[in-house]
Design a protein around this motif. Structure first.
Motif, short mmCIF file in Angstrom:
data_model
loop_
_atom_site.label_atom_id
_atom_site.label_comp_id
_atom_site.label_asym_id
_atom_site.label_seq_id
_atom_site.Cartn_x
_atom_site.Cartn_y
_atom_site.Cartn_z
N SER A 75 -67.74 42.97 68.51
CA SER A 75 -68.64 42.34 69.48
C SER A 75 -68.36 42.81 70.90
O SER A 75 -67.20 43.02 71.27
N GLN A 76 -69.43 42.96 71.66
CA GLN A 76 -69.32 43.37 73.05
C GLN A 76 -70.13 42.41 73.92
O GLN A 76 -71.25 42.03 73.55
N PRO A 77 -69.61 42.02 75.08
CA PRO A 77 -70.36 41.13 75.98
C PRO A 77 -71.72 41.69 76.36
O PRO A 77 -72.73 40.98 76.32
N LEU A 78 -71.78 42.99 76.71
CA LEU A 78 -73.04 43.59 77.12
C LEU A 78 -74.08 43.52 76.01
O LEU A 78 -75.24 43.19 76.24
N PHE A 79 -73.67 43.85 74.78
CA PHE A 79 -74.61 43.82 73.66
C PHE A 79 -75.11 42.40 73.41
O PHE A 79 -76.27 42.19 73.04
N SER A 80 -74.23 41.43 73.62
CA SER A 80 -74.61 40.04 73.42
C SER A 80 -75.60 39.58 74.49
O SER A 80 -76.53 38.82 74.20
N GLY A 124 -72.99 49.23 67.63
CA GLY A 124 -73.79 50.27 68.27
C GLY A 124 -75.15 49.82 68.71
O GLY A 124 -76.11 50.60 68.71
N MET A 125 -75.26 48.57 69.15
CA MET A 125 -76.54 48.09 69.65
C MET A 125 -77.04 48.94 70.81
O MET A 125 -78.23 49.14 70.98
N GLU A 126 -76.10 49.44 71.61
CA GLU A 126 -76.41 50.50 72.57
C GLU A 126 -75.76 51.76 72.04
O GLU A 126 -74.59 51.73 71.64
N PRO A 127 -76.46 52.90 72.02
CA PRO A 127 -75.97 54.08 71.31
C PRO A 127 -74.70 54.72 71.84
O PRO A 127 -74.15 55.60 71.18
N THR A 139 -83.91 61.43 77.46
CA THR A 139 -82.87 61.16 78.45
C THR A 139 -81.80 62.24 78.29
O THR A 139 -81.84 63.03 77.33
N TRP A 140 -80.84 62.26 79.19
CA TRP A 140 -79.69 63.13 79.00
C TRP A 140 -78.55 62.41 78.31
O TRP A 140 -77.49 62.98 78.03
N TYR A 141 -78.74 61.13 77.99
CA TYR A 141 -77.69 60.35 77.36
C TYR A 141 -77.50 60.76 75.91
O TYR A 141 -78.43 61.22 75.26
N GLY A 142 -76.29 60.50 75.37
CA GLY A 142 -76.05 60.70 73.95
C GLY A 142 -74.81 61.51 73.67
O GLY A 142 -74.60 62.57 74.27
#
Length: 278
Positions: free
Chosen positions: A46-51, A36-39, A246-249
């Motif tokens: 592991s995720q490429p984007l988080f890496s 959950g490095m990005e919420p 933000t409106w994210y979540g």
């Protein structure tokens, strides 16, 4: 915790080592970053984007080294490289942790928004490895293929610029940057309605999403009046408790996490433009 450590780094004499420790708390045994490095997903794998995010953050605070890139990051990135030579943006989570719907159906093919910044970082740190050759071919082909698609995604654009800034092929880079500038200024890309709740968020960018400082490659696209107007509006949008929302979540908790990310971004922008009193 990453945002808190970055806040300390930028505003309270914090150390880059503190940021490093916060980032590496998200690292997995395979060398990638997850948890959950990005919420938008709490999935641990592991995720490429988080890496890529981890790589960018360490570079941002001056902690990254050639040795860290080669020893801690490249084995993972090489292990997920596709036949086309690039790395994916995300993988579909394999667990039942909460996540946004778009992660459940994500296309797991190679992506420009992850491969380009990785190549840019490798070039910045004077690294030359065989992996880069096919990856660079993929990146140039993707620029040609997608053209103005995703230009509204200022996060993608900033990552493309990492590659374009450091690639050895500056003739191609200059032409691509000129195209990006032209496409950003097409009517409808910049959100001019400051009353829109999505103003400055994903899909509705303003000038400061592209020109994050006066040193930005894209700064010249905007007038000083536009920059000043958008800075004033950012200040106006701060909530009474100090946050920018933000409106994210996908939950109240993750909305708070996104608010922390957005608040750090806003404060850094205001600092870049000397709008924060010492």
């Amino acid at each position: 915790m990453i945002e808190r450590r970055l806040f300390e780094f930028y505003f309270d004499n914090g150390t880059s080592e503190g940021v490093f420790n916060a980032v590496y708390a998200y690292r997995n045994p395979d060398g990638g970053f997850g948890h959950g490095m990005e919420p938008d997903t709490a999935s641990p794998e592991s995720q490429p984007l988080f890496s890529i995010m981890a790589l960018e953050i360490l570079d941002e605070v001056g902690y990254l080294t050639k040795e860290i890139i080669l020893n801690d990051f490249m084995p993972y990135f090489e292990s997920i490289t596709t036949e086309k030579g690039g790395i994916p943006w995300m993988f579909r989570p394999k667990s039942n942790y909460p996540c946004e719907e778009h992660f459940k159906t994500v296309k797991e093919w190679a992506a420009l928004s992850t491969t380009a910044p990785l190549l840019g970082v490798l070039e910045k740190y004077k690294i030359d490895i065989p992996w880069m050759k096919k990856a660079e071919e993929f990146v140039w082909n993707e620029f040609e293929r997608i053209k103005d698609k995703h230009i509204f995604c200022y996060l993608c654009v900033s990552r493309w610029l990492t590659f374009l800034k450091y690639t050895k092929n500056q003739n191609k880079a200059k032409k691509t940057i000129n195209n990006l500038k032209k496409w950003i200024m097409v009517d409808g890309i910049i959100c001019k309605d400051k009353s829109d709740d999505g103003w400055g968020l994903y899909g509705k960018p303003h000038s400061l999403n592209y020109a994050y400082s006066s040193e930005s490659v894209l700064y010249s696209l905007f007038t000083k009046e536009t920059i000043e107007s958008d800075l004033k509006e950012i200040i106006n949008k701060q909530e009474n408790d100090g946050r920018w929302n933000t409106w994210y979540g996908i939950s109240e908790g993750t909305k708070l996490e996104w608010a922390g990310i957005q608040t750090l971004w806003a404060l850094k922008i205001l600092k870049n433009y000397d709008k924060i009193e010492a």
